[in-house]
Design an enzyme around this catalytic site. Structure first.
Site, PDB file in Angstrom:
ATOM      1  CG  LEU A   1      -9.390   6.828   8.336  1.00  0.00           C
ATOM      2  CD1 LEU A   1     -10.578   6.395   7.475  1.00  0.00           C
ATOM      3  CD2 LEU A   1      -9.865   7.166   9.746  1.00  0.00           C
ATOM      4  CG  ASP A   2      -5.165   2.841  12.737  1.00  0.00           C
ATOM      5  OD1 ASP A   2      -4.300   3.711  12.565  1.00  0.00           O
ATOM      6  OD2 ASP A   2      -5.665   2.568  13.847  1.00  0.00           O
ATOM      7  CG  HIS A   3      -3.677  -2.078   6.773  1.00  0.00           C
ATOM      8  ND1 HIS A   3      -3.106  -1.848   5.529  1.00  0.00           N
ATOM      9  CD2 HIS A   3      -4.118  -3.367   6.754  1.00  0.00           C
ATOM     10  CE1 HIS A   3      -3.199  -2.944   4.796  1.00  0.00           C
ATOM     11  NE2 HIS A   3      -3.807  -3.878   5.512  1.00  0.00           N
TER      12      HIS A   3
END
Length: 290
Positions: A132-134
């Site tokens: 998952l993105d930051h």
């Protein structure tokens, strides 16, 4: 560190040989199977038995392996949604990377779950199956031993791990739709992706759940048929409805400090139990007002 994990022979596997089970039913690679055979790593009901013998329902297979922690440990709280001896699903917070991107990067979700597992006497092996993105929150799957990882990787590759997201998108979106636009790198930006004819196939299905006309936001549910980097963010931006707070992809909303995107649910068939696993991550508080 030497570890073991166990699995039971299910009714569907009654009468199979160990080799047939590993190769044809569980789809392990030839290299792994050969290594387990040579190292005598698998016992049946606590004993080493010929691999050509038929297995019976209820037999217990125990695998022995040696493994090191997957990353340096970082003491930080983890929110466990589901866990057994093979895998764990976590609820990822915002502002945290899924895994280290360099040796100096030691404060990520992977570092945190390694610490959690080590504190329980586990080897500390924890490998993410997807990312998952930051700033994206929600459900994310980790393998807890090296045998389950390739099986989960296969499920992901075959699109057998269903991932459901919710997002707050700018504007009033249509009731539902499917975005089928290939995604590639943006040569003008080191991080950003873009819709590109020469990019990889990407398919996102969406359904509008509600609209906030005052804030001009749509709450949408999204399902991915593919898993490209920044896929939802790129696709929603491409149809003129960037995710609120996602300044990288054109959001003008200042209501959020990061993109309002949450992985709400993961579901898949467990490779070793054949049971459906569904893990739901409660949305962050800001979703509840829409």
């Amino acid at each position: 560190m030497k570890e073991t994990f166990s699995m039971s022979i299910l009714p569907e596997w009654n009468g199979l040989t160990l080799e047939s089970l590993l190769k044809n039913e569980l789809s392990f690679g030839k290299k792994s199977i050969h290594q387990w055979r040579m190292e005598k790593s698998i016992t049946i009901n606590g004993e080493l038995k010929p691999w050509k013998n038929p297995l019976s329902e209820g037999d217990q297979l125990t695998f022995k392996y040696t493994v090191l922690p997957s990353a340096p440990a970082w003491k930080a709280e983890v929110d466990v949604l589901f866990e057994d001896e093979h895998l764990v699903v976590l609820n990822k917070p915002a502002r945290l990377d899924t895994h280290p991107n360099s040796e100096a990067d030691t404060q990520t979700l992977q570092n945190a779950i390694v610490h959690d597992l080590l504190s329980k006497g586990h080897s500390g092996y924890a490998q993410p199956i997807h990312r998952l993105d930051h700033d994206t929150t929600g459900a994310i799957l980790f393998a807890k031993h090296p045998a389950i990882k390739p099986l989960l990787d296969q499920l992901l590759e075959k699109r057998m791990i269903k991932r459901t997201y919710i997002a707050l998108a700018e504007g009033q979106m249509k009731t539902s739709g499917t975005i089928r636009e290939p995604i590639g790198k943006d040569r003008h930006h080191p991080v950003r992706r873009r819709v590109s004819p020469g990019g990889q196939k990407a398919v996102t299905q969406y359904q509008r759940l509600s609209v906030d006309p005052v804030k001009n936001l749509s709450l949408v549910e999204l399902n991915l048929e593919t898993g490209r980097t920044h896929q939802i963010r790129v696709h929603l931006s491409s149809i003129g409805h960037p995710i609120a707070g996602d300044t990288l992809y054109g959001s003008i909303s200042r209501q959020f400090s990061h993109q309002a995107l949450h992985a709400r649910k993961l579901s898949f068939i467990h490779p070793f139990t054949l049971k459906e696993i569904t893990a739901s991550a409660p949305p962050p508080a800001y979703f509840k007002h829409h």
